[in-house]
Design a protein around this motif. Structure first.
Motif, PDB file in Angstrom:
ATOM      1  N   GLY A   1      -3.160  -1.741  -4.384  1.00  0.00           N
ATOM      2  CA  GLY A   1      -2.925  -0.689  -3.407  1.00  0.00           C
ATOM      3  C   GLY A   1      -3.673   0.581  -3.744  1.00  0.00           C
ATOM      4  O   GLY A   1      -4.272   1.214  -2.869  1.00  0.00           O
TER       5      GLY A   1
ATOM      6  N   GLY B   1      -3.160   0.046   1.567  1.00  0.00           N
ATOM      7  CA  GLY B   1      -3.000   0.427   0.167  1.00  0.00           C
ATOM      8  C   GLY B   1      -1.753   1.259  -0.055  1.00  0.00           C
ATOM      9  O   GLY B   1      -0.967   1.000  -0.976  1.00  0.00           O
TER      10      GLY B   1
ATOM     11  N   LEU C   1       1.350  -0.912   0.427  1.00  0.00           N
ATOM     12  CA  LEU C   1       1.592  -1.743  -0.757  1.00  0.00           C
ATOM     13  C   LEU C   1       2.305  -0.941  -1.844  1.00  0.00           C
ATOM     14  O   LEU C   1       3.281  -1.412  -2.447  1.00  0.00           O
TER      15      LEU C   1
END
Length: 521
Positions: free
Chosen positions: A374, A128, A131
């Protein structure tokens, strides 16, 4: 409505929109990974199509999505370079698929169950964060690296943080405006109050964001050219407007490379790493599944093996179950594998008929989609909950996150796993037995009641306890409740018994099997 092998057509209203969102996320990732791997652009799309159509039908996972993985990028790039041609590399992918199929029949899928939950949660949180960090340059319209990049170090010599710094200093205003508006649309569209209305529930927010982004960029072109987003920051799909052109893009494996030992070494490398990434991904997906379904891992290895075999034959990249697309799938409300299948069909349609239209989509709009994905993977509440579980859970969790951020997925997981195993060993060190003291008229009697399963991991703890018992005492080591006692533990107890008389310790063994000690004297 009927249900066929995990596909419930009652969930069409959830699965079709989710499949569309996954498609919008997957398309630039497939192209970006191809670009970074030094492979033909269409190779990543082929892998995405095979992963979406073939693997989704064969897999037992309801929500995971398969396709080319950023984690294999360096292996693919080095493999093509070493073998001298992409066709020879295809042969390695074909063999890797057969190896994965064999691993499935050998029931090797159980490996995934040995990863601590703290490491799996750390992996999700790190992905996450990655991203978010990787999409910010695209969001600002600056980054010239490929869209699906996940590595800390980049091909232009920058790293994740210096790339962000550079992007902040060279913002492209048009892309930023499109990105901000797209992000606001997604956030507002997903508001629970709006989800009460059928239109907002059925139509995915990512689709609306992309359509608005297309309209904005067209508006910039005709009214404010200085804000127009450059072609390098739009989706770039190769033109294949007929089945014949697509077939011409397909390449055949170089069967003569069968004699090359390096092909087999590369195939084994791909099979092992792709299998590990897949097992970790499906484990993570199962944890995120609202219905808590469990993926049959051996079946998953077989499905991935067949997928890689077909992808290699058709000229595609190797694939795995991928957490980014799977997360987008879950967050978009998918219920069954129909969503992954739908994304594969849409990828096929896109390369045949929609490339002129798709090539107008700004990457900053797609970056907005991934920023939301994310954030959902690395919410602050996750860190708070892990902290509340104690240091044994929190430290492996944080170490995994930091290690992945500064290295790559597999190295980071390995480091996190090492830390997690340390705490597992520490826990085993503490709990191999129950310790009781009983007052007896002849003096102090100390009882060690061994646990149900006593493995070699418990040896150190038991020995330390025995060595710290007081001299001139009577000790009972009771194995009556144990169903298994490892030989190493039995051997250690027998050795202690041999020398116990030196401390005037009277040691009694109850239901402890006799063994021939290798250290007896």
């Amino acid at each position: 409505m009927k249900s066929i092998d995990g596909i419930s057509f009652k969930s069409l209203s959830s699965d079709l929109p989710a499949g569309l969102v996954v498609f919008l996320v997957a398309l630039p990732l497939c192209l970006g990974i191809s670009l970074a791997s030094g492979a033909p652009l269409v190779a990543g799309v082929i892998a995405g199509i095979v992963g979406g159509i073939v693997v989704s039908l064969l897999s037992g996972s309801s929500l995971s999505v398969s396709g080319p993985a950023a984690g294999l990028t360096v292996i693919v790039l080095n493999g093509i370079t070493k073998l001298g041609s992409f066709e020879a590399f295809q042969l390695a992918v074909v063999i890797a698929g057969l190896l994965q199929l064999t691993l499935g029949f050998l029931k090797a899928g159980i490996i995934g169950h040995y990863f601590p939950s703290s490491v799996i949660k750390g992996m999700l949180a790190a992905i996450g964060l990655t991203l978010i960090l990787k999409q910010i340059p695209h969001f600002l319209g600056v980054d010239k690296d490929f869209f699906g990049e996940m590595e800390f170090l980049q091909f232009d010599g920058r790293n994740t943080f210096t790339e962000m710094t550079y992007a902040m200093q060279h913002v492209e205003k048009g892309a930023l405006i499109v990105g901000i508006i797209s992000l606001l649309i997604i956030i507002l569209w997903d508001n629970p109050k709006l989800k009460k209305y059928a239109f907002f529930k059925f139509v995915p927010s990512a689709l609306i964001a992309v359509l608005v982004a297309l309209g904005l960029n067209y508006f910039f072109r005709i009214s404010t050219p200085v804000l127009t987003i450059g072609t390098e920051h739009l989706v770039q799909l190769p033109a294949m407007d007929s089945w014949e052109k697509m077939v011409n893009q397909l390449s055949q494996p170089d069967w003569s490379a069968f004699k090359n030992v390096d092909v087999y070494i590369l195939a084994l490398t791909i099979a092992i790493i792709a299998s590990l990434e897949t097992l970790l991904s499906v484990e993570a997906v199962d944890r995120m599944d609202p219905l808590k379904r469990v993926t049959p891992t051996n079946r998953e290895l077989k499905a991935q093996g067949i997928g890689n075999f077909i992808s290699g034959l058709l000229g595609g990249l190797p694939m795995t179950a991928v957490i980014v697309r799977s997360s987008a799938n879950i967050n978009s409300g998918a219920k069954t594998k129909l969503s992954a299948f739908t994304h594969g069909i849409l990828l096929t349609i896109s390369v045949l008929f929609l490339s002129p239209f798709l090539n107008l989509i700004p990457l900053s709009a797609l970056a907005a989609v991934l920023l939301v994905v994310g954030y959902k993977l690395t919410k602050p509440a996750l860190y708070v909950n892990q902290f509340k579980l104690g240091w044994e859970q929190f430290i492996p969790f944080i170490v995994t996150i930091v290690a992945i951020l500064f290295t790559d997925l597999l190295i980071g997981i390995s480091i996190g796993l090492a830390v997690g195993v340390f705490f597992i060993l520490k826990a085993n060190y503490k709990t191999p037995y129950f310790f009781h003291k009983e007052q007896h008229h002849e003096g102090e009697v100390i009882r060690l009641q061994l646990s149900e399963n006593v493995s070699f991991l418990n040896k150190a703890s038991i020995l330390l306890t025995l060595h710290h018992l007081p001299d001139n005492s009577e000790i009972i080591v009771d194995g009556s409740k144990s169903t298994f006692i490892d030989y190493d533990v039995l051997d250690a107890i027998q050795n202690f018994k041999i020398n116990a008389h030196e401390r005037n310790i009277r040691l009694h063994l109850k239901n402890i099997p006799e063994v021939i000690s290798t250290n007896a004297h």
